[in-house]
Design a protein around this motif. Structure first.
Motif, short mmCIF file in Angstrom:
data_model
loop_
_atom_site.label_atom_id
_atom_site.label_comp_id
_atom_site.label_asym_id
_atom_site.label_seq_id
_atom_site.Cartn_x
_atom_site.Cartn_y
_atom_site.Cartn_z
N LEU A 68 10.52 34.04 -5.79
CA LEU A 68 9.72 33.14 -6.63
C LEU A 68 10.45 32.84 -7.93
CD1 LEU A 68 6.11 34.62 -6.19
CD2 LEU A 68 7.10 32.58 -5.12
N GLY A 69 11.07 33.88 -8.51
CA GLY A 69 11.77 33.69 -9.77
C GLY A 69 12.94 32.74 -9.63
N ARG A 70 13.66 32.88 -8.51
CA ARG A 70 14.82 32.03 -8.30
C ARG A 70 14.38 30.57 -8.12
NH1 ARG A 70 16.84 35.29 -4.89
NH2 ARG A 70 16.09 34.19 -3.07
N ARG A 71 13.26 30.39 -7.37
CA ARG A 71 12.74 29.02 -7.20
C ARG A 71 12.32 28.44 -8.53
NH1 ARG A 71 8.89 29.86 -2.14
NH2 ARG A 71 10.48 30.17 -0.54
N ALA A 72 11.66 29.27 -9.35
CA ALA A 72 11.17 28.78 -10.65
C ALA A 72 12.34 28.37 -11.54
CB ALA A 72 10.33 29.86 -11.32
N ARG A 73 13.45 29.10 -11.41
CA ARG A 73 14.62 28.76 -12.23
C ARG A 73 15.41 27.63 -11.62
NH1 ARG A 73 14.76 34.30 -12.21
NH2 ARG A 73 16.36 34.33 -10.62
N GLY A 74 15.05 27.26 -10.39
CA GLY A 74 15.69 26.12 -9.75
C GLY A 74 17.12 26.34 -9.33
N GLY A 75 17.43 27.53 -8.88
CA GLY A 75 18.76 27.72 -8.29
C GLY A 75 19.50 28.94 -8.77
N GLN A 76 20.75 28.75 -9.12
CA GLN A 76 21.64 29.88 -9.37
C GLN A 76 21.34 30.56 -10.70
OE1 GLN A 76 23.75 30.81 -7.00
NE2 GLN A 76 22.81 29.17 -5.84
N ASP A 77 21.63 31.82 -10.71
CA ASP A 77 21.49 32.59 -11.94
C ASP A 77 22.78 33.37 -12.12
OD1 ASP A 77 20.94 34.44 -13.92
OD2 ASP A 77 18.82 34.50 -13.39
N GLU A 78 23.47 33.10 -13.20
CA GLU A 78 24.80 33.68 -13.33
C GLU A 78 24.79 35.16 -13.71
OE1 GLU A 78 24.04 30.93 -15.25
OE2 GLU A 78 25.40 29.32 -14.63
N THR A 79 23.63 35.67 -14.17
CA THR A 79 23.64 37.04 -14.68
C THR A 79 23.53 38.07 -13.57
OG1 THR A 79 21.26 36.96 -15.00
CG2 THR A 79 22.66 36.39 -16.89
N VAL A 80 23.12 37.64 -12.37
CA VAL A 80 22.96 38.62 -11.29
C VAL A 80 23.85 38.24 -10.11
CG1 VAL A 80 20.64 39.34 -11.88
CG2 VAL A 80 20.97 37.37 -10.41
N ARG A 81 23.94 39.16 -9.16
CA ARG A 81 24.73 38.89 -7.98
C ARG A 81 24.00 37.92 -7.06
NH1 ARG A 81 26.44 44.70 -6.06
NH2 ARG A 81 24.78 45.24 -7.46
N GLY A 82 24.58 37.68 -5.90
CA GLY A 82 24.00 36.73 -4.95
C GLY A 82 22.57 37.04 -4.59
#
Ligand SMILES: [Zn+2]
Length: 292
Positions: A68-82
């Motif tokens: 849910l968090g990844r969807r809310a952020r709309g994609g990639q997050d550079e601070t964590v791994r895949g």
């Protein structure tokens, strides 16, 4: 000694099913799926079905929150791994609980309430930390480092927010309530009331330890090009990152493993502290000398 082969086999079937379902949702890498299957089998086989239920509660809620968090952020997050959790991440969170479950199968029956207290505490610590990480990202205010209180960019290890702290209490409460429910219904060993408070304390202690270690000894990197904090040695943008804090050998997984161990110790300690005086009723009163 209580090693039920039937329960081991049943646990293996259910754990494989859960791992397969998690793989199909891309919650786990292939290695992560194998590790989850092993952790689940050892947990149910060594401890019991309710032990496995606590583990699934941790795993399912954490994975749903991540998605849910990844969807809310709309994609990639550079601070964590895949996106997919790998075997090391699964073992960092599930290794200590699985080891305690296996220890239960090899221990006398009188120690099972203590070991279940430790197990629930370790699972609560893992849940508290994961919920805090996922929900802390939704914080409207930037995190403060748990040591010193300096404001740090979101995603910094050891950074805490009110959202994240509340989430860690909520995650601990869920596991504590499940542990207490199981004990109350006779599905797990121990006293419901002791498990409720012990597991809650263990989860909060584990999450706090996670933040303290994350702010001090855990390797923290920064991308010199984007200026963003990261746990990676090479940033998502392809730039090699620089170590800004901590020791390169101490990763987020090391810290997670240590935090679950601390949660387990607190869980055992609370179960033991409250259990022993009751057990030694009618004895000479030297409760301390009866500590094994
Ligand atoms: Zn970068």
């Amino acid at each position: 000694m209580d090693l039920s082969i039937g329960r081991f086999c049943g646990g293996a079937v259910v754990a494989a099913g859960v791992a397969w379902a998690a793989r199909s949702r891309r919650w786990l890498s292939p290695g992560g799926g194998a590790a989850a299957g092993i952790v689940g089998t050892l947990t149910v086989g060594g401890g019991g079905w309710w032990w496995g239920t606590l583990m699934v509660a941790f795993f399912a809620t954490s994975s749903v929150l991540s998605t849910l968090g990844r969807r809310a952020r709309g994609g990639q997050d550079e601070t964590v791994r895949g996106d997919e959790r790998d075997a090391v991440q699964v073992l960092a969170n599930g290794g200590v609980p699985a080891a305690l479950a296996i220890a239960t199968a090899a221990s006398p029956a009188r120690s099972t309430p203590l070991l279940f207290g430790g197990f629930a505490g370790a699972v609560a610590a893992a849940t508290a930390d994961t919920w805090a990480t996922e929900l802390g990202r939704a914080s409207p205010v930037s995190p403060r480092l748990i040591v010193g209180g300096r404001r740090v960019p979101p995603g910094t290890s050891g950074g805490i927010t009110p959202h994240g702290s509340l989430a860690s209490v909520a995650g601990s409460t869920l596991v504590a309530a499940l542990a207490a429910l199981g004990a109350g219904r006779g599905w797990a060993p121990g006293s419901g009331e002791r498990l409720l408070w012990g597991t809650l304390a263990a989860g909060v202690a584990g999450a706090t330890a996670d933040s303290l270690l994350g702010a001090t000894v855990q390797a923290a990197y920064r991308c010199p090009r984007c200026g963003k904090p990261t746990e990676r040695r090479v940033h998502g943008c392809g730039t090699r990152t620089v170590l800004v804090r901590g020791h390169p050998a101490i990763t987020n997984d090391t810290v997670n493993g240590a935090a679950t161990a601390i949660g387990g110790l607190v869980g055992v300690a609370v179960a033991r502290a409250i259990t022993l005086p009751l057990q030694s009723e009618g004895a000479t009163g030297h409760a301390v000398t009866s500590l094994d």
